[in-house]
Write a protein that holds these residues in place. Structure first.
Motif, PDB file in Angstrom:
ATOM      1  N   ARG A 112       0.887  -1.096   0.164  1.00  0.00           N
ATOM      2  CA  ARG A 112      -0.039  -0.019  -0.004  1.00  0.00           C
ATOM      3  C   ARG A 112       1.040   1.112   0.086  1.00  0.00           C
ATOM      4  N   ASP A 114       3.189   4.460  -0.907  1.00  0.00           N
ATOM      5  CA  ASP A 114       3.072   5.317  -2.116  1.00  0.00           C
ATOM      6  C   ASP A 114       4.108   5.320  -3.043  1.00  0.00           C
ATOM      7  N   ASP A 119       1.435  -3.896  -6.183  1.00  0.00           N
ATOM      8  CA  ASP A 119       0.296  -3.707  -5.518  1.00  0.00           C
ATOM      9  C   ASP A 119      -0.282  -4.842  -4.887  1.00  0.00           C
ATOM     10  N   LEU A 159      -4.331  -5.044  -4.515  1.00  0.00           N
ATOM     11  CA  LEU A 159      -4.957  -3.979  -4.173  1.00  0.00           C
ATOM     12  C   LEU A 159      -5.458  -3.436  -5.648  1.00  0.00           C
ATOM     13  N   LYS A 162      -7.591   2.032  -5.237  1.00  0.00           N
ATOM     14  CA  LYS A 162      -7.293   2.422  -3.887  1.00  0.00           C
ATOM     15  C   LYS A 162      -8.476   1.850  -2.947  1.00  0.00           C
ATOM     16  N   GLN A 163      -9.584   1.558  -3.276  1.00  0.00           N
ATOM     17  CA  GLN A 163     -10.559   1.488  -2.669  1.00  0.00           C
ATOM     18  C   GLN A 163     -11.131   0.004  -2.168  1.00  0.00           C
ATOM     19  N   THR A 165      -9.804  -4.432  -1.906  1.00  0.00           N
ATOM     20  CA  THR A 165      -8.737  -5.475  -1.791  1.00  0.00           C
ATOM     21  C   THR A 165      -9.234  -6.725  -2.174  1.00  0.00           C
ATOM     22  N   TYR A 216     -10.791   4.825   4.213  1.00  0.00           N
ATOM     23  CA  TYR A 216      -9.613   5.679   4.960  1.00  0.00           C
ATOM     24  C   TYR A 216      -9.864   6.250   5.862  1.00  0.00           C
TER      25      TYR A 216
END
Length: 237
Positions: A112, A114, A119, A159, A162-163, A165, A216
């Motif tokens: 996760r 940056d 991923d 991943l 970003k939202q 999994t 998040y």
């Protein structure tokens, strides 16, 4: 046992909500299997569908805590006996199970981050759980259908954006009882062929996939304190 379960659940939930960097909610689907007195190894033909819900708290790039509720069935049979006893016993079973588990997940990669190009990450998990078994050995009045388990296993997380999994895992549930298949110690002197090995507890497995949505938690870099001098000027006007 039920009191311990509730304390563990509530404590983990409260700590997680207060400290987790972000949370995940979702569902899972897969297959349950079993090993014990009837089948020494998991058999694909005895796999049964299972599904459930997932709640995950991520404390760091390395550590997460997952709580799950699963429902499904486990089955086994003496149709392909592993020994001469099985040929005479000829037992077949299929029982419903409902389980709760809380496990620590250890990620091997910071998937996760940056600055990470990957991923995905393999992970290992272990923890505690409880399983309720329906339809096991109805003649055993002292048998408690709610039993303690130790779940351990391996998996891979991917991943999606970003939202989301996507997770695939293979998990083993070690139990501390020998009646998941309804066969255990019996009266060997009358040769009723219903007995097994009372020193070899039954196990069950869950292999499946889960998809979770990530919520998040955006931290505030510093606490906001109003400038009192500005407020005084506004009031004076």
């Amino acid at each position: 046992m039920k009191k311990t379960f509730l304390i563990l659940f509530c404590t983990t939930l409260l700590i997680g909500v207060a400290n987790a960097q972000f949370l995940e909610f979702g569902g899972s689907v897969g297959a349950f299997n079993y090993t014990g007195d009837l089948n020494r190894f998991p058999q694909v033909k005895h796999s049964k569908l299972g599904f459930g819900g997932v709640y995950r708290m991520n404390f760091s790039p390395v550590l997460s805590v997952k709580m799950g509720l699963n429902y499904g069935k486990v089955a086994g049979s003496d149709r392909n006996p592993i020994d001469a006893l099985g040929e005479n016993r000829q037992v077949t079973f299929e029982h419903q199970i409902f389980e709760f588990h809380s496990v620590f997940e250890f990620h091997f990669l910071d998937y996760r981050g940056d600055n990470m190009e990957l991923d995905w990450s393999p992970f290992a998990f272990m923890g505690v759980g409880f399983v309720k078994v329906s339809g096991v050995a109805p003649t055993l009045e002292d048998f408690n259908p709610i039993q303690f388990t130790l779940p351990v296993g391996l998996g891979v997380k991917y991943l999606v954006g970003k939202q989301w999994t996507l997770t695939g895992e293979i998990g083993i549930r070690k139990t501390f009882f020998d009646y998941l298949d309804g066969v255990s110690e019996g009266d060997i002197y009358i040769k009723d062929y219903q007995y097994g090995n009372p020193n070899d507890n039954d196990w069950y497995f869950f292999t499946g996939f889960s998809l979770t949505y990530v919520l998040y938690k955006i931290p505030c870099p510093f606490p906001y304190i109003p400038n009192k001098s500005i407020l005084m000027k506004v009031r004076a006007r």
